[in-house]
Design a protein around this motif. Structure first.
Motif, PDB file in Angstrom:
ATOM      1  N   TYR A   9       0.790  -1.229   0.000  1.00 28.28           N
ATOM      2  CA  TYR A   9       0.000   0.000   0.000  1.00 28.28           C
ATOM      3  C   TYR A   9       0.829   1.290   0.000  1.00 28.28           C
ATOM      4  O   TYR A   9       0.326   2.347  -0.385  1.00 28.28           O
ATOM      5  CB  TYR A   9      -0.934   0.015   1.224  1.00 28.28           C
TER       6      TYR A   9
ATOM      7  N   HIS B  65      -0.325   4.909  -1.656  1.00 27.24           N
ATOM      8  CA  HIS B  65      -0.903   5.776  -0.637  1.00 27.24           C
ATOM      9  C   HIS B  65      -0.164   7.113  -0.557  1.00 27.24           C
ATOM     10  O   HIS B  65      -0.791   8.183  -0.573  1.00 27.24           O
ATOM     11  CB  HIS B  65      -0.874   5.083   0.719  1.00 27.24           C
TER      12      HIS B  65
ATOM     13  N   GLU C 202       0.579  -3.664   6.103  1.00 25.35           N
ATOM     14  CA  GLU C 202      -0.680  -2.931   6.058  1.00 25.35           C
ATOM     15  C   GLU C 202      -0.531  -1.415   6.067  1.00 25.35           C
ATOM     16  O   GLU C 202      -1.505  -0.708   5.787  1.00 25.35           O
ATOM     17  CB  GLU C 202      -1.554  -3.348   7.249  1.00 25.35           C
TER      18      GLU C 202
ATOM     19  N   LYS D 294      -2.741   1.257   4.098  1.00 22.91           N
ATOM     20  CA  LYS D 294      -4.125   0.825   3.932  1.00 22.91           C
ATOM     21  C   LYS D 294      -5.004   1.734   4.799  1.00 22.91           C
ATOM     22  O   LYS D 294      -4.737   1.912   5.989  1.00 22.91           O
ATOM     23  CB  LYS D 294      -4.270  -0.628   4.369  1.00 22.91           C
ATOM     24  N   PRO D 295      -6.041   2.330   4.230  1.00 25.56           N
ATOM     25  CA  PRO D 295      -6.789   3.359   4.968  1.00 25.56           C
ATOM     26  C   PRO D 295      -7.334   2.925   6.317  1.00 25.56           C
ATOM     27  O   PRO D 295      -7.353   3.723   7.262  1.00 25.56           O
ATOM     28  CB  PRO D 295      -7.927   3.701   3.995  1.00 25.56           C
ATOM     29  N   ASP D 296      -7.786   1.665   6.440  1.00 28.36           N
ATOM     30  CA  ASP D 296      -8.389   1.244   7.700  1.00 28.36           C
ATOM     31  C   ASP D 296      -7.404   0.581   8.657  1.00 28.36           C
ATOM     32  O   ASP D 296      -7.809   0.019   9.678  1.00 28.36           O
ATOM     33  CB  ASP D 296      -9.568   0.307   7.449  1.00 28.36           C
ATOM     34  N   TYR D 297      -6.105   0.648   8.353  1.00 33.57           N
ATOM     35  CA  TYR D 297      -5.106   0.116   9.281  1.00 33.57           C
ATOM     36  C   TYR D 297      -4.747   1.201  10.293  1.00 33.57           C
ATOM     37  O   TYR D 297      -4.538   2.374   9.935  1.00 33.57           O
ATOM     38  CB  TYR D 297      -3.862  -0.355   8.530  1.00 33.57           C
ATOM     39  N   GLU D 298      -4.655   0.831  11.567  1.00 31.16           N
ATOM     40  CA  GLU D 298      -4.520   1.792  12.657  1.00 31.16           C
ATOM     41  C   GLU D 298      -3.349   2.751  12.493  1.00 31.16           C
ATOM     42  O   GLU D 298      -3.454   3.944  12.822  1.00 31.16           O
ATOM     43  CB  GLU D 298      -4.382   1.039  13.985  1.00 31.16           C
TER      44      GLU D 298
ATOM     45  N   THR E  21      -1.892   3.867   9.802  1.00 28.34           N
ATOM     46  CA  THR E  21      -1.899   4.732   8.616  1.00 28.34           C
ATOM     47  C   THR E  21      -2.242   6.177   8.959  1.00 28.34           C
ATOM     48  O   THR E  21      -1.489   7.089   8.586  1.00 28.34           O
ATOM     49  CB  THR E  21      -2.843   4.172   7.544  1.00 28.34           C
ATOM     50  N   PRO E  22      -3.350   6.462   9.659  1.00 27.51           N
ATOM     51  CA  PRO E  22      -3.633   7.871   9.976  1.00 27.51           C
ATOM     52  C   PRO E  22      -2.630   8.494  10.945  1.00 27.51           C
ATOM     53  O   PRO E  22      -2.429   9.712  10.927  1.00 27.51           O
ATOM     54  CB  PRO E  22      -5.044   7.825  10.578  1.00 27.51           C
TER      55      PRO E  22
END
Length: 345
Positions: free
Chosen positions: A135, A139, A323, A326-330, A332-333
């Motif tokens: 990703y 990303h 991961e 990946k947007p929904d991986y903790e 990432t944000p």
């Protein structure tokens, strides 16, 4: 019989089929037996088996396979088979060794920030293409950042000191091409996973590596180590012997002075790279080592954000690399917010 050996002992970017019968002068009988005991004789399963279990080879056998693969890579290079880039990336060489190259993924905008990623693999394997995660490139370029993933020379054919120098040299080559590639020299972050986390932390704390490439800490905006456990090498040597065999000893040797010299925590007194984001999963040694590095950096006045993300043990260790992005991986944000702060965009 043919064994498919991943060139991960020298480079995971190339899968080389080795006819063991014709390689008897290169691999000892004991080493060939080790590989067979490890993965059996079913050619359709050997490749995936070798990826999962190559750490279980003895140091002597690993060295033999590494040397054989390096010979094959040299043959390919001599016959004009150049290193290959990953899909969508520009291949850039930063040295003459077959492993001194990187993949550059351009953002659409010019004068964009750069994230340079350094893969893991116990200092003795790994590759810019298949040890980066699926990703990250898409990303970060999607956020408007250039992304690069670099190879480096591997143990035992190279030393950890040379690996850190390779990371600095890769960065220097990208910055040398900054105008052509559209890189904003003031907004560059080094990110690494596992052994790569150790290497970016070392480059971000010991100025000799950047200096050797004609750079300084002013050329780096920050460092993001992902679930490293080698920041204080001496404390890891005995503890990891049972789990990782001779991986640490092969990389760092037995000289306490050298182990200390290769420990980012021991270099954390100022000056350092301007800022660190240190992430780890629920893994005891990674947690302890990350906390130790963060404490040492903070004591020197270096800004540090230390975060733990979900994921247990070695499964979590692999997940943070696989991961991330990946947007929904903790994680990432967490990384995105930190980059936005330090890139100013």
């Amino acid at each position: 019989m043919r064994l498919v050996l991943l060139a991960g002992v020298a480079t995971l970017s190339s899968v080389i089929a080795v006819d063991v019968a014709s390689a008897r002068d290169r691999l000892s009988r004991e080493c060939r037996r080790e590989v067979v005991r490890l993965c059996g004789m079913d050619r359709s399963k050997i490749q995936s088996c070798f990826v999962e279990k190559r750490d279980r080879l003895s140091g002597k056998c690993t060295a033999q396979v590494s040397e054989l693969v390096r010979e094959r890579l040299g043959e390919r290079r001599a016959s004009g088979q150049a290193a290959t880039s990953s899909a969508g990336a520009e291949l850039i060489a930063y040295g003459s060794d077959p492993l001194q190259n990187l993949d550059f993924y351009a953002a659409s905008a010019s004068n964009a920030p750069l994230v340079l990623f350094v893969h893991g693999g116990g200092w003795k394997r790994g590759d810019k293409g298949n040890a980066t995660g699926a990703y990250k490139a898409g990303h970060y370029t999607g956020l408007g950042y250039h992304f690069a993933s670099t190879n480096y020379r591997l143990v035992p054919s190279a030393t950890v000191e040379q690996q850190a120098a390779d990371v600095a040299a890769a960065l220097a080559e990208l910055l040398r091409r900054a105008d052509t590639l559209g890189i904003d020299r003031q907004r560059v972050v080094l990110m690494g996973h596992s052994a790569g986390a150790h290497l970016v932390a070392l480059v971000g704390t010991d100025p000799q590596y950047l200096a050797g490439a004609g750079l300084t800490f002013d050329d780096v905006a920050g460092i993001i180590p992902l679930d490293g456990a080698g920041y204080d090498v001496p404390s890891q040597m005995g503890e990891n012997q049972a789990l990782l065999g001779d991986t640490y000893e092969q990389a760092f040797g037995t000289d306490p002075a050298r182990q200390l010299a290769l420990s980012p925590t021991s270099h954390a007194a100022a000056p350092n790279a301007p800022a660190f984001l240190i992430l780890h999963v629920e893994r005891a040694d990674a947690k302890r080592q990350s906390e130790g590095l963060a404490t040492a950096l903070r004591s020197a006045g270096t800004p540090v954000e230390l975060r733990e993300v979900a994921g247990r043990g070695l499964r979590g260790h692999m997940e943070i690399n696989r991961e991330l992005g990946k947007p929904d991986y903790e994680a990432t944000p967490i990384v995105d917010a930190w980059l936005k702060t330090h890139f100013g965009s």
